[in-house]
Design an enzyme around this catalytic site. Structure first.
Site, mmCIF file in Angstrom:
data_model
loop_
_atom_site.group_PDB
_atom_site.id
_atom_site.type_symbol
_atom_site.label_atom_id
_atom_site.label_comp_id
_atom_site.label_asym_id
_atom_site.label_seq_id
_atom_site.Cartn_x
_atom_site.Cartn_y
_atom_site.Cartn_z
ATOM 1 C CE LYS A 54 -3.759 -2.465 2.252
ATOM 2 N NZ LYS A 54 -4.439 -2.847 3.491
ATOM 3 C CD GLN A 98 -3.259 -4.241 6.685
ATOM 4 O OE1 GLN A 98 -3.264 -3.243 5.973
ATOM 5 N NE2 GLN A 98 -3.731 -5.407 6.261
ATOM 6 C CG ASP A 121 -9.494 -0.027 4.643
ATOM 7 O OD1 ASP A 121 -9.280 -0.222 3.431
ATOM 8 O OD2 ASP A 121 -8.770 -0.475 5.550
#
Ligand code: NAD
Length: 299
Positions: A54, A98, A121
């Site tokens: 990422k 994460q 997200d």
């Protein structure tokens, strides 16, 4: 029939080139550099690989990223307090925690701590609710990437039978909602589904996200179906495979995503798209606020 392979790497590369143009325009016209903050707790090796990818992808398209790594025994309060700092920082447009988090964390509480305007997200309840009513700001990256792939290769969605295998909050459920929003008739299967094949055989569009190698084999697939394999499984011999038995499914499907090189590159790419979208939204909010100030001082 041998399936046409849907090349996620090339679709992702095209989308990333568009991202690069957008970040250049934001920087040159407005002095804005989109920023992503990544919070990671513990050093789970798979998570570390995903985070590295990422961060590399951000650098590649002109997004400034920063990583905040906490030890595995960090307290939830410390993590939430770091998220609050990122929420208040105008150079941060996207915040990503994460997953998975260590077991002592309340994942929901941590995700709820993210400012919904920075929830790139798409896991905050506000954005999940937006998805349910078909009006989301930040669609979750993996199903968002699948939709882009389907559109890219011209798959008709409205009126088709779509079957999603897997019902997780991050892939299966949002995938089903997005397909429903585009007027597919959607069935969702999961680990307790009895006789999976009786559902999958009806699918014009079959999306598989279960995390079980070879779960779907050729005879379970309707001839001519479009098959999207989201699964990522590392076998004992080191190979990376999806949830579909590639050779037998490819004989039945008209189109199919490979693993690797299918959905994976799209997931990271849609995170870039959401981060740039967030920076553009922040800029618009700022410009509106400025105009409101000018109007009120002129009045
Ligand atoms: P998860 O474990 O949270 O959920 C798995 C879902 O599959 C559950 O709903 C479960 O009921 C269902 N399931 C499990 N076994 C099944 C079976 N035998 N038959 C039918 N349904 C079954 O997993 P997740 O986070 O949704 O991820 C699913 C897979 O997708 C994993 O392999 C993961 O690595 C992969 N993944 C890939 C990407 C990507 O970018 N390509 C992104 C996220 C997840």
């Amino acid at each position: 029939m041998t399936a046409r392979i849907i090349d996620g790497l090339s679709v992702a590369a095209e989308k990333r080139a568009q991202c690069r143009s957008l970040t250049t325009a934001l920087r040159e016209r407005h002095g804005v550099v989109p920023g992503l903050a990544v919070v990671m707790v513990g050093e789970d090796p798979a998570s570390a690989v995903y985070v590295r990818k990422k961060i590399q992808a951000c650098a590649d398209v002109g997004i400034a990223s920063r990583k905040h790594l906490f030890p595995a025994n960090a307290s939830q309060e410390a993590v939430i307090s770091q998220i609050a700092e990122f929420n208040a920082d105008p150079t941060v447009h996207g915040i990503l925690v994460q997953l998975p988090l260590p077991r002592h964390f309340d994942v929901k509480a941590v995700l709820e701590a993210i400012d919904r305007e920075k929830d790139v997200d798409g896991f905050h309840l506000y954005n999940v609710g937006g998805l349910v009513i078909g009006d989301t700001v930040f669609p979750p990256c993996t199903p968002y990437g699948v939709m882009l792939l389907l559109d890219h290769v011209g798959v008709e969605i409205s009126g088709r039978n779509a079957v999603v295998v897997g019902a997780s909050n991050i892939v299966g459920k949002p995938m089903a909602l997005m397909l429903m929003q585009r007027e597919a008739t959607v069935s969702v299967c999961h680990a307790k589904t009895r006789d999976l094949a009786q559902f999958t055989i009806l699918a014009d569009i079959l999306v598989v996200a279960a995390g079980c190698p070879d779960l779907i084999v050729g005879p379970m697939v309707k001839s001519g179906a479009v098959v999207v394999d989201v699964g990522i499984n590392r076998l004992a011999d080191g190979r990376l495979v999806g949830d579909c038995h590639f050779d037998s499914v490819a004989k039945r499907a008209s189109m199919m995503t490979p693993v690797p090189g299918g959905v994976g590159p799209m997931t990271v790419t849609m995170l870039l798209v959401n981060t740039i979208n967030s920076a553009q939204r922040a800029l618009t909010r700022g410009l509106r606020a400025q105009m409101a100030c000018t109007d009120s001082s002129a009045a």
